[in-house]
Design a protein around this motif. Sequence first.
Motif, PDB file in Angstrom:
ATOM      1  N   ASP A   1     -20.417 -17.096  47.710  1.00  0.00           N
ATOM      2  CA  ASP A   1     -20.118 -16.970  49.135  1.00  0.00           C
ATOM      3  C   ASP A   1     -18.653 -16.596  49.386  1.00  0.00           C
ATOM      4  OD1 ASP A   1     -19.018 -19.305  48.357  1.00  0.00           O
ATOM      5  OD2 ASP A   1     -20.136 -20.596  49.737  1.00  0.00           O
ATOM      6  N   ARG A   2     -17.975 -16.146  48.322  1.00  0.00           N
ATOM      7  CA  ARG A   2     -16.576 -15.712  48.455  1.00  0.00           C
ATOM      8  C   ARG A   2     -16.500 -14.195  48.317  1.00  0.00           C
ATOM      9  NH1 ARG A   2     -13.819 -19.882  50.473  1.00  0.00           N
ATOM     10  NH2 ARG A   2     -11.860 -19.469  49.381  1.00  0.00           N
ATOM     11  N   VAL A   3     -15.590 -13.582  49.063  1.00  0.00           N
ATOM     12  CA  VAL A   3     -15.412 -12.135  49.005  1.00  0.00           C
ATOM     13  C   VAL A   3     -13.927 -11.833  48.817  1.00  0.00           C
ATOM     14  CG1 VAL A   3     -15.784  -9.940  50.202  1.00  0.00           C
ATOM     15  CG2 VAL A   3     -17.350 -11.838  50.587  1.00  0.00           C
ATOM     16  N   ALA A   4     -13.604 -11.001  47.836  1.00  0.00           N
ATOM     17  CA  ALA A   4     -12.209 -10.609  47.596  1.00  0.00           C
ATOM     18  C   ALA A   4     -12.025  -9.159  48.026  1.00  0.00           C
ATOM     19  CB  ALA A   4     -11.856 -10.762  46.121  1.00  0.00           C
ATOM     20  N   ALA A   5     -10.851  -8.834  48.556  1.00  0.00           N
ATOM     21  CA  ALA A   5     -10.606  -7.468  49.005  1.00  0.00           C
ATOM     22  C   ALA A   5      -9.177  -7.056  48.725  1.00  0.00           C
ATOM     23  CB  ALA A   5     -10.901  -7.349  50.501  1.00  0.00           C
ATOM     24  N   ARG A   6      -9.055  -5.786  48.370  1.00  0.00           N
ATOM     25  CA  ARG A   6      -7.732  -5.181  48.204  1.00  0.00           C
ATOM     26  C   ARG A   6      -7.659  -4.047  49.206  1.00  0.00           C
ATOM     27  NH1 ARG A   6      -5.985  -0.655  45.362  1.00  0.00           N
ATOM     28  NH2 ARG A   6      -7.997  -0.334  44.376  1.00  0.00           N
ATOM     29  N   VAL A   7      -6.668  -4.076  50.078  1.00  0.00           N
ATOM     30  CA  VAL A   7      -6.584  -3.037  51.109  1.00  0.00           C
ATOM     31  C   VAL A   7      -5.233  -2.328  51.046  1.00  0.00           C
ATOM     32  CG1 VAL A   7      -8.009  -4.494  52.625  1.00  0.00           C
ATOM     33  CG2 VAL A   7      -5.563  -4.335  53.043  1.00  0.00           C
TER      34      VAL A   7
ATOM     35  N   TRP B   1       1.679  -0.295  52.280  1.00  0.00           N
ATOM     36  CA  TRP B   1       1.693  -1.345  51.268  1.00  0.00           C
ATOM     37  C   TRP B   1       0.284  -1.858  50.990  1.00  0.00           C
ATOM     38  CZ3 TRP B   1       4.339  -1.805  55.982  1.00  0.00           C
ATOM     39  CH2 TRP B   1       3.701  -2.577  56.949  1.00  0.00           C
ATOM     40  N   THR B   2       0.191  -2.683  49.947  1.00  0.00           N
ATOM     41  CA  THR B   2      -1.077  -3.295  49.554  1.00  0.00           C
ATOM     42  C   THR B   2      -1.138  -4.711  50.117  1.00  0.00           C
ATOM     43  OG1 THR B   2      -1.145  -2.046  47.508  1.00  0.00           O
ATOM     44  CG2 THR B   2      -2.441  -4.044  47.555  1.00  0.00           C
ATOM     45  N   GLU B   3      -2.333  -5.142  50.506  1.00  0.00           N
ATOM     46  CA  GLU B   3      -2.554  -6.534  50.885  1.00  0.00           C
ATOM     47  C   GLU B   3      -3.793  -7.033  50.156  1.00  0.00           C
ATOM     48  OE1 GLU B   3      -2.686  -6.901  55.174  1.00  0.00           O
ATOM     49  OE2 GLU B   3      -0.869  -5.701  55.430  1.00  0.00           O
ATOM     50  N   LEU B   4      -3.797  -8.305  49.798  1.00  0.00           N
ATOM     51  CA  LEU B   4      -4.955  -8.910  49.129  1.00  0.00           C
ATOM     52  C   LEU B   4      -5.541 -10.009  50.010  1.00  0.00           C
ATOM     53  CD1 LEU B   4      -3.686  -9.291  45.432  1.00  0.00           C
ATOM     54  CD2 LEU B   4      -5.059  -7.439  46.391  1.00  0.00           C
TER      55      LEU B   4
ATOM     56  N   MET C   1      -9.964 -17.677  55.279  1.00  0.00           N
ATOM     57  CA  MET C   1      -9.282 -16.453  54.855  1.00  0.00           C
ATOM     58  C   MET C   1      -7.967 -16.806  54.175  1.00  0.00           C
ATOM     59  SD  MET C   1      -7.775 -13.228  57.063  1.00  0.00           S
ATOM     60  CE  MET C   1      -6.318 -14.006  57.740  1.00  0.00           C
ATOM     61  N   TRP C   2      -7.743 -16.197  53.029  1.00  0.00           N
ATOM     62  CA  TRP C   2      -6.444 -16.252  52.347  1.00  0.00           C
ATOM     63  C   TRP C   2      -5.911 -14.835  52.328  1.00  0.00           C
ATOM     64  CZ3 TRP C   2      -4.058 -20.716  50.710  1.00  0.00           C
ATOM     65  CH2 TRP C   2      -4.849 -21.874  50.713  1.00  0.00           C
ATOM     66  N   HIS C   3      -4.672 -14.645  52.741  1.00  0.00           N
ATOM     67  CA  HIS C   3      -4.124 -13.304  52.938  1.00  0.00           C
ATOM     68  C   HIS C   3      -2.725 -13.264  52.332  1.00  0.00           C
ATOM     69  CE1 HIS C   3      -2.661 -10.181  56.149  1.00  0.00           C
ATOM     70  NE2 HIS C   3      -2.799  -9.632  54.963  1.00  0.00           N
ATOM     71  N   GLU C   4      -2.539 -12.437  51.305  1.00  0.00           N
ATOM     72  CA  GLU C   4      -1.226 -12.339  50.665  1.00  0.00           C
ATOM     73  C   GLU C   4      -0.652 -10.942  50.809  1.00  0.00           C
ATOM     74  OE1 GLU C   4       1.030 -14.275  49.147  1.00  0.00           O
ATOM     75  OE2 GLU C   4      -0.157 -16.080  49.507  1.00  0.00           O
ATOM     76  N   LEU C   5       0.607 -10.875  51.196  1.00  0.00           N
ATOM     77  CA  LEU C   5       1.339  -9.616  51.175  1.00  0.00           C
ATOM     78  C   LEU C   5       2.818  -9.949  51.095  1.00  0.00           C
ATOM     79  CD1 LEU C   5       1.790  -8.012  54.651  1.00  0.00           C
ATOM     80  CD2 LEU C   5       0.934 -10.302  54.392  1.00  0.00           C
TER      81      LEU C   5
END
Lengths: 194, 174
Positions: B79-85, B107-110, B123-127
Amino acid sequence: MDAAERATEERNKTALRRLFEDAFNTRRFDLVDELITSDLKLHTHIRPGPEGLSPGSKGFHEMIRWIAVGWPKSRVTVQELMAEGDLVAARFIFSGTHDGWLHGNPPTGRDAAWNEMFFARMRDGKVAELWHELNIIGILQQIGVLPPLWEMGRIPPPLLRVMIVRKRIKRRFLRGDRAVDAWRTAAISREAAD
Amino acid sequence: MAVDTRREIVRRLLEEAYGQGNLALVDELVADDARLHTELPTGPEAPSGREGFKEIVRWVRSVWPDAQVKAEDVFVDGDRVAARVTFEGTNLGPLHKYPPSGRRGRWTELFIFGISNGQVDEMWHELNVLGTLQQMGEMPDEWEMGRPPKAIVATMKFVGRTKRRLRERRSAAP
């Protein structure tokens, strides 16, 4: 999903976990080459010197050695690991004491901790491409390079100029044996390891 | 729920809501009490819940009105989804007290999302916010930054505190 796919995903997760727990936390840097490909494509904001990282696995070695020198007793705690196909993502907490040189700034002895994420594309059970995201502002604030009042607004350009000029002067006059910044220390430890 | 449904939820949330500012989509895809963890300096209070997600979207649109978000990789594990944008935008609005620079940044965000009942509940959001400010020309390279003199920081804190106190006193007065 068939069993073979699941096994690959588990193997990929294990590789990333070993990179954190076996290679970094216990400082077994010799294990790194078992876990990343030699032509690794690394996307990170970590730069152990003004000129950035070398390409390939060499850059990864430079990065973790620099971190280990700047944060000698640091460790990584994996919060979450996930995988699908050849992709793996990890969310972890980095915690340590700033007892080493960082960006040419002397140690402060302060404790700090923050969140980071890895996103990796794997090949044959090794990391082939790695994206690394963390917020460097938060770290600079925790060790006092950036004032906490950034929260309240913009650093006034005159203060920013003072910070830059001070740094340049220090660099000029401290260059030589006393200016053991992390980059040089890392270079020394790399030579020792080779 | 199928794996592809979860993937699609995250892709739409990132590209259409976070990227293009579609707030109706936030109502549909984000749980009311979602737990949000983001590095974005949207304000003094960390955003939380569906309203917090809307706050993030509005804030991003105000700083980079032409923002474009491309979900490069989105993958699902349980039930977890990871994304690179990849985020790309022109800084046409103020970020905090930094005036708009008019500069284009990229830039990239994860992200990592938790999904339940067809909605994002975490939501966990790193940049690297430092990198975005450097691209705006507001911050020097970290290798160029020395620690500010303690006396100056103390003075600035004092001035900041005094200003805040004066403001509070003024607003308290009838």
